[in-house]
Design a protein around this motif. Structure first.
Motif, PDB file in Angstrom:
ATOM      1  N   CYS A   1     134.014 -30.446  36.987  1.00  0.00           N
ATOM      2  CA  CYS A   1     135.033 -30.505  37.660  1.00  0.00           C
ATOM      3  C   CYS A   1     136.211 -29.029  37.003  1.00  0.00           C
ATOM      4  N   ARG A   2     135.548 -28.611  36.299  1.00  0.00           N
ATOM      5  CA  ARG A   2     136.169 -26.408  36.094  1.00  0.00           C
ATOM      6  C   ARG A   2     135.271 -25.691  37.349  1.00  0.00           C
ATOM      7  N   ILE A   3     133.285 -25.977  37.302  1.00  0.00           N
ATOM      8  CA  ILE A   3     133.128 -25.308  38.404  1.00  0.00           C
ATOM      9  C   ILE A   3     134.016 -25.474  39.581  1.00  0.00           C
ATOM     10  N   LYS A   4     133.820 -26.492  40.146  1.00  0.00           N
ATOM     11  CA  LYS A   4     134.335 -27.260  41.270  1.00  0.00           C
ATOM     12  C   LYS A   4     135.416 -26.459  41.979  1.00  0.00           C
ATOM     13  N   ASN A   5     136.673 -26.328  40.209  1.00  0.00           N
ATOM     14  CA  ASN A   5     137.805 -26.144  41.171  1.00  0.00           C
ATOM     15  C   ASN A   5     137.622 -24.446  41.262  1.00  0.00           C
ATOM     16  N   CYS A   6     136.607 -23.513  40.124  1.00  0.00           N
ATOM     17  CA  CYS A   6     136.645 -22.203  40.551  1.00  0.00           C
ATOM     18  C   CYS A   6     136.515 -22.246  41.621  1.00  0.00           C
TER      19      CYS A   6
ATOM     20  N   VAL B   1     124.813 -21.136  44.280  1.00  0.00           N
ATOM     21  CA  VAL B   1     124.552 -22.356  43.223  1.00  0.00           C
ATOM     22  C   VAL B   1     125.603 -23.520  42.904  1.00  0.00           C
ATOM     23  N   VAL B   2     126.781 -23.667  43.698  1.00  0.00           N
ATOM     24  CA  VAL B   2     127.059 -25.161  44.901  1.00  0.00           C
ATOM     25  C   VAL B   2     126.100 -25.861  44.978  1.00  0.00           C
ATOM     26  N   ALA B   3     125.448 -25.403  45.866  1.00  0.00           N
ATOM     27  CA  ALA B   3     124.449 -25.867  46.670  1.00  0.00           C
ATOM     28  C   ALA B   3     123.220 -26.910  45.732  1.00  0.00           C
ATOM     29  N   ALA B   4     123.204 -25.792  44.348  1.00  0.00           N
ATOM     30  CA  ALA B   4     121.573 -25.806  44.301  1.00  0.00           C
ATOM     31  C   ALA B   4     122.193 -27.402  43.028  1.00  0.00           C
ATOM     32  N   LEU B   5     123.647 -26.999  42.519  1.00  0.00           N
ATOM     33  CA  LEU B   5     124.286 -28.061  41.280  1.00  0.00           C
ATOM     34  C   LEU B   5     124.791 -29.386  42.610  1.00  0.00           C
ATOM     35  N   VAL B   6     125.143 -29.667  43.432  1.00  0.00           N
ATOM     36  CA  VAL B   6     125.187 -30.779  43.424  1.00  0.00           C
ATOM     37  C   VAL B   6     124.459 -31.795  43.486  1.00  0.00           C
ATOM     38  N   PRO B   7     123.010 -32.072  44.240  1.00  0.00           N
ATOM     39  CA  PRO B   7     121.459 -32.199  44.082  1.00  0.00           C
ATOM     40  C   PRO B   7     122.255 -33.197  42.800  1.00  0.00           C
ATOM     41  N   SER B   8     121.568 -32.195  42.033  1.00  0.00           N
ATOM     42  CA  SER B   8     121.080 -32.769  40.608  1.00  0.00           C
ATOM     43  C   SER B   8     122.818 -33.702  39.546  1.00  0.00           C
TER      44      SER B   8
ATOM     45  N   GLU C   1     131.520 -34.031  28.414  1.00  0.00           N
ATOM     46  CA  GLU C   1     131.679 -32.658  28.616  1.00  0.00           C
ATOM     47  C   GLU C   1     131.419 -32.042  30.013  1.00  0.00           C
ATOM     48  N   LEU C   2     129.869 -32.491  30.423  1.00  0.00           N
ATOM     49  CA  LEU C   2     129.331 -31.943  31.788  1.00  0.00           C
ATOM     50  C   LEU C   2     130.418 -32.725  32.669  1.00  0.00           C
ATOM     51  N   LYS C   3     131.199 -33.706  32.526  1.00  0.00           N
ATOM     52  CA  LYS C   3     131.782 -33.701  33.838  1.00  0.00           C
ATOM     53  C   LYS C   3     132.979 -32.749  33.994  1.00  0.00           C
ATOM     54  N   GLY C   4     133.463 -32.663  32.938  1.00  0.00           N
ATOM     55  CA  GLY C   4     134.333 -31.301  32.917  1.00  0.00           C
ATOM     56  C   GLY C   4     134.018 -30.275  33.234  1.00  0.00           C
ATOM     57  N   CYS C   5     132.840 -29.584  32.490  1.00  0.00           N
ATOM     58  CA  CYS C   5     132.527 -28.438  33.487  1.00  0.00           C
ATOM     59  C   CYS C   5     132.482 -28.568  34.611  1.00  0.00           C
TER      60      CYS C   5
ATOM     61  N   ARG D   1     138.958 -11.910  36.582  1.00  0.00           N
ATOM     62  CA  ARG D   1     138.101 -11.698  35.451  1.00  0.00           C
ATOM     63  C   ARG D   1     138.094 -13.626  34.777  1.00  0.00           C
ATOM     64  N   LEU D   2     139.007 -13.983  35.127  1.00  0.00           N
ATOM     65  CA  LEU D   2     139.135 -15.468  34.251  1.00  0.00           C
ATOM     66  C   LEU D   2     137.965 -16.253  34.737  1.00  0.00           C
ATOM     67  N   LYS D   3     138.446 -16.377  35.893  1.00  0.00           N
ATOM     68  CA  LYS D   3     137.119 -17.418  36.290  1.00  0.00           C
ATOM     69  C   LYS D   3     136.197 -17.450  36.310  1.00  0.00           C
ATOM     70  N   ALA D   4     135.692 -16.404  36.365  1.00  0.00           N
ATOM     71  CA  ALA D   4     133.956 -15.677  35.921  1.00  0.00           C
ATOM     72  C   ALA D   4     134.144 -16.181  34.532  1.00  0.00           C
ATOM     73  N   THR D   5     134.641 -16.372  33.579  1.00  0.00           N
ATOM     74  CA  THR D   5     135.357 -16.444  32.256  1.00  0.00           C
ATOM     75  C   THR D   5     134.445 -18.044  31.821  1.00  0.00           C
ATOM     76  N   PHE D   6     135.050 -18.736  32.825  1.00  0.00           N
ATOM     77  CA  PHE D   6     135.251 -20.466  33.090  1.00  0.00           C
ATOM     78  C   PHE D   6     133.823 -20.356  33.304  1.00  0.00           C
ATOM     79  N   LEU D   7     132.947 -19.990  34.937  1.00  0.00           N
ATOM     80  CA  LEU D   7     131.966 -20.244  35.392  1.00  0.00           C
ATOM     81  C   LEU D   7     131.549 -19.906  34.655  1.00  0.00           C
ATOM     82  N   TYR D   8     131.078 -18.690  33.293  1.00  0.00           N
ATOM     83  CA  TYR D   8     130.190 -18.126  33.256  1.00  0.00           C
ATOM     84  C   TYR D   8     129.243 -19.533  32.009  1.00  0.00           C
ATOM     85  N   ILE D   9     130.958 -19.733  30.951  1.00  0.00           N
ATOM     86  CA  ILE D   9     130.780 -20.765  30.586  1.00  0.00           C
ATOM     87  C   ILE D   9     129.821 -21.895  31.058  1.00  0.00           C
ATOM     88  N   ASP D  10     131.032 -22.402  32.017  1.00  0.00           N
ATOM     89  CA  ASP D  10     130.706 -24.019  32.183  1.00  0.00           C
ATOM     90  C   ASP D  10     129.451 -23.673  33.294  1.00  0.00           C
ATOM     91  N   LEU D  11     128.575 -22.903  33.028  1.00  0.00           N
ATOM     92  CA  LEU D  11     127.299 -22.907  34.150  1.00  0.00           C
ATOM     93  C   LEU D  11     126.404 -22.543  32.881  1.00  0.00           C
TER      94      LEU D  11
END
Length: 126
Positions: free
Chosen positions: A12-17, A110-117, A6-10, A44-54
């Motif tokens: 992947c979607r964050i990176k794609n968005c 946000v992406v920079a903060a996510l990458v190391p973790s 599930e995390l990998k899917g999230c 709006r669609l991208k914001a929704t996916f990003l909100y859920i995945d983040l």
């Protein structure tokens, strides 16, 4: 569902968005009503996916400090997305471009903060 999958899917979607949002700058020189509506719907669609995945990714962090710092960055990003959405509704190209730049900068943070973790694995241990 496997938590790691599930995390990998999230992620992947964050990176794609993020990639799609970073490439939208040229699309913001809009000259007809239908294009304004399409850009608004896409945002709006991208914001929704990003909100859920983040939200899912942030909830996986074990460190409250990291959860809080990433939440602050995510909130800044979503505030910028709201401002960008309002700019698109106003149909002002200059305002939309300024808001887009702010949103792209916030997303980069946000992406920079996510990458190391994200390299630490599915439980995001600190």
């Amino acid at each position: 569902m496997d938590h790691g999958v599930e995390l990998k899917g999230c992620v992947c979607r964050i990176k794609n968005c993020a990639v799609e949002l970073f490439s939208m700058e040229e699309d913001l020189v809009i000259d007809d009503e239908d294009s304004w509506d399409l850009v608004g719907q896409d945002l709006r669609l991208k914001a929704t996916f990003l909100y859920i995945d983040l939200s899912r990714v942030i909830s996986c962090y074990e460190s409250e400090e990291h959860k809080n710092s990433l939440s602050v960055l995510a909130n800044k990003f979503f505030y910028s997305m709201d401002e960008l959405g309002d700019a698109v509704k106003s149909r002002s190209v200059p305002l939309t471009q300024v808001c887009y730049n702010d949103t792209a900068d916030a997303l980069r943070e946000v992406v920079a903060a996510l990458v190391p973790s994200l390299q630490l694995g599915p439980h995001l241990e600190e």
